[in-house]
Design a protein around this motif. Structure first.
Motif, PDB file in Angstrom:
ATOM      1  N   ALA A 109       0.824  -1.205   0.000  1.00 52.44           N
ATOM      2  CA  ALA A 109       0.000   0.000   0.000  1.00 52.44           C
ATOM      3  C   ALA A 109       0.857   1.254   0.000  1.00 52.44           C
ATOM      4  O   ALA A 109       0.551   2.239  -0.684  1.00 52.44           O
ATOM      5  CB  ALA A 109      -0.927  -0.008   1.211  1.00 52.44           C
ATOM      6  N   ALA A 110       1.959   1.225   0.758  1.00 53.14           N
ATOM      7  CA  ALA A 110       2.842   2.392   0.821  1.00 53.14           C
ATOM      8  C   ALA A 110       3.579   2.613  -0.492  1.00 53.14           C
ATOM      9  O   ALA A 110       3.788   3.759  -0.911  1.00 53.14           O
ATOM     10  CB  ALA A 110       3.841   2.225   1.967  1.00 53.14           C
ATOM     11  N   ILE A 111       3.977   1.533  -1.159  1.00 54.43           N
ATOM     12  CA  ILE A 111       4.623   1.678  -2.469  1.00 54.43           C
ATOM     13  C   ILE A 111       3.642   2.282  -3.465  1.00 54.43           C
ATOM     14  O   ILE A 111       3.981   3.197  -4.226  1.00 54.43           O
ATOM     15  CB  ILE A 111       5.134   0.315  -2.971  1.00 54.43           C
ATOM     16  N   ALA A 112       2.413   1.785  -3.473  1.00 57.15           N
ATOM     17  CA  ALA A 112       1.401   2.324  -4.385  1.00 57.15           C
ATOM     18  C   ALA A 112       1.159   3.799  -4.113  1.00 57.15           C
ATOM     19  O   ALA A 112       1.090   4.614  -5.035  1.00 57.15           O
ATOM     20  CB  ALA A 112       0.105   1.528  -4.242  1.00 57.15           C
ATOM     21  N   ALA A 113       1.043   4.164  -2.829  1.00 59.08           N
ATOM     22  CA  ALA A 113       0.797   5.561  -2.478  1.00 59.08           C
ATOM     23  C   ALA A 113       1.959   6.451  -2.873  1.00 59.08           C
ATOM     24  O   ALA A 113       1.766   7.547  -3.406  1.00 59.08           O
ATOM     25  CB  ALA A 113       0.534   5.670  -0.976  1.00 59.08           C
ATOM     26  N   ALA A 114       3.186   5.986  -2.627  1.00 60.13           N
ATOM     27  CA  ALA A 114       4.356   6.801  -2.935  1.00 60.13           C
ATOM     28  C   ALA A 114       4.515   7.016  -4.428  1.00 60.13           C
ATOM     29  O   ALA A 114       4.867   8.118  -4.875  1.00 60.13           O
ATOM     30  CB  ALA A 114       5.611   6.146  -2.353  1.00 60.13           C
ATOM     31  N   ASN A 129     -11.250   7.369   9.225  1.00 60.20           N
ATOM     32  CA  ASN A 129     -11.706   6.178   9.939  1.00 60.20           C
ATOM     33  C   ASN A 129     -11.284   4.897   9.258  1.00 60.20           C
ATOM     34  O   ASN A 129     -11.953   3.877   9.360  1.00 60.20           O
ATOM     35  CB  ASN A 129     -13.234   6.207  10.079  1.00 60.20           C
ATOM     36  N   GLY A 130     -10.191   4.907   8.533  1.00 58.40           N
ATOM     37  CA  GLY A 130      -9.773   3.698   7.849  1.00 58.40           C
ATOM     38  C   GLY A 130      -8.462   3.897   7.137  1.00 58.40           C
ATOM     39  O   GLY A 130      -7.786   4.908   7.325  1.00 58.40           O
ATOM     40  N   PRO A 131      -8.095   2.949   6.283  1.00 56.07           N
ATOM     41  CA  PRO A 131      -6.811   3.023   5.598  1.00 56.07           C
ATOM     42  C   PRO A 131      -6.777   4.155   4.596  1.00 56.07           C
ATOM     43  O   PRO A 131      -7.805   4.546   4.028  1.00 56.07           O
ATOM     44  CB  PRO A 131      -6.713   1.666   4.892  1.00 56.07           C
ATOM     45  N   ALA A 132      -5.591   4.686   4.366  1.00 57.30           N
ATOM     46  CA  ALA A 132      -5.443   5.728   3.372  1.00 57.30           C
ATOM     47  C   ALA A 132      -5.465   5.129   1.984  1.00 57.30           C
ATOM     48  O   ALA A 132      -5.129   3.961   1.785  1.00 57.30           O
ATOM     49  CB  ALA A 132      -4.133   6.478   3.596  1.00 57.30           C
ATOM     50  N   THR A 133      -5.864   5.921   1.032  1.00 58.90           N
ATOM     51  CA  THR A 133      -5.791   5.504  -0.360  1.00 58.90           C
ATOM     52  C   THR A 133      -4.924   6.494  -1.106  1.00 58.90           C
ATOM     53  O   THR A 133      -4.919   7.683  -0.808  1.00 58.90           O
ATOM     54  CB  THR A 133      -7.182   5.455  -1.012  1.00 58.90           C
ATOM     55  N   ALA A 134      -4.183   5.994  -2.074  1.00 50.84           N
ATOM     56  CA  ALA A 134      -3.300   6.860  -2.840  1.00 50.84           C
ATOM     57  C   ALA A 134      -4.116   7.728  -3.779  1.00 50.84           C
ATOM     58  O   ALA A 134      -5.136   7.299  -4.308  1.00 50.84           O
ATOM     59  CB  ALA A 134      -2.322   6.017  -3.649  1.00 50.84           C
TER      60      ALA A 134
END
Length: 286
Positions: A109-114, A129-134
């Motif tokens: 998820a962090a690679i996708a966001a970055a 209230n939940g996971p971040a999205t890129a």
């Protein structure tokens, strides 16, 4: 919780008495998350009893994101951000990324966001209230992230954290992956369990009591799962693909030797600030 008293000092005192090093920070997060005094008391009792804060909140902060983490699932550590940083250095537009032994898929998820943020020039923000999205860039050729884990609870968390839940597979290493991924993976990123079996008993109780042992136990020397990952990796990597594995500084030479034996040229990267070590390997020239 703006309409109810916020007994911050009392919460901090109870957390400190339970041995919580960052009692003030934890108190603020619990007070923010609880929607009633009864809920606060329930969450505080769980924390005092030793349940990881992330399992109580349902998320962990990692690489600037809120990553959904269900009870029993491995909590992403800050040191693993080195794995993300080194992967992002190597990734290219349109790359295929596999987060193997993914846990909550925090790394994927962090690679996708970055990579999305680099194209869009917009920093991903944690969802309230939940996971971040890129952020999505119009016309941007983003990376495609797949993930796999043997633990059903981990796979469920991973599906909440990756943009495409259908790209999360449940099974033993490569066995669960679609055959058409063979030879196509550009970034194979792995945080396999690497704690030697005899050392599990010395881990903090939050980890050894509340995270799945299969997410921690790396066998007698800590390298059992890494051996299996590395041995089969060349068949899944693209011609220019890279394998990146988190390990300990002491284990890194052994991990690098496994890379060499599998036909990959290894290099070891260490970050003193994060106390993190990653071994990176690419195919050796024919």
């Amino acid at each position: 919780m703006s309409d109810i008293p916020l007994p911050f000092d009392a919460v901090v005192t109870r957390l400190r008495a339970a041995g919580c090093v960052f009692a003030e920070d934890e108190a603020a997060l619990l007070l923010e998350a609880a929607d009633s005094p009864a809920e606060l008391e329930r969450m505080l009792a769980l924390r005092v009893d030793g349940l990881p804060l992330e399992h109580i909140l349902g998320w962990a902060e990692f690489a600037g994101l809120r990553i959904a983490v269900d009870p029993g699932v491995f909590v992403p550590r800050r040191r693993t951000e080195l794995l993300v940083k080194e992967s992002v250095r190597l990734v290219h537009p349109g790359a295929v990324v596999l987060d193997l032994c993914c846990g909550s898929a925090a790394v994927g998820a962090a690679i996708a966001a970055a990579t999305r943020a680099a194209v869009d020039d917009d920093t991903p923000r944690p969802a309230p209230n939940g996971p971040a999205t890129a952020p999505t860039a119009a016309g941007a050729e983003s990376v495609t992230v797949y993930a796999a884990d043997i633990d059903p609870a981990a796979a469920r968390s991973a599906r909440r954290n990756l943009p495409d839940p259908a790209h999360v597979f449940e099974g033993d290493l490569y066995a669960s992956l679609p055959h058409d991924l063979r030879g196509r993976i550009d970034i194979l990123v792995v945080n396999a369990p690497y704690v030697p079996s005899d050392a599990i008993a010395t881990m903090p109780p939050e980890a050894r009591l509340h995270e799945a042992r299969l997410a921690l136990d790396g066998g007698d020397d800590g390298l059992d799962v890494q051996r299996r990952v590395i041995t089969d990796a060349p068949g899944w990597l693209s011609a220019t693909g890279h394998l990146l594995i988190e390990t300990s500084e002491a284990q890194a030479p052994g991990t690098a030797a496994l890379f060499t034996a599998a036909g990959l040229s290894p290099r070891i990267v260490h970050d003193d600030d994060l106390d993190a070590t990653v071994v990176i390997g690419a195919r050796r020239p024919a």
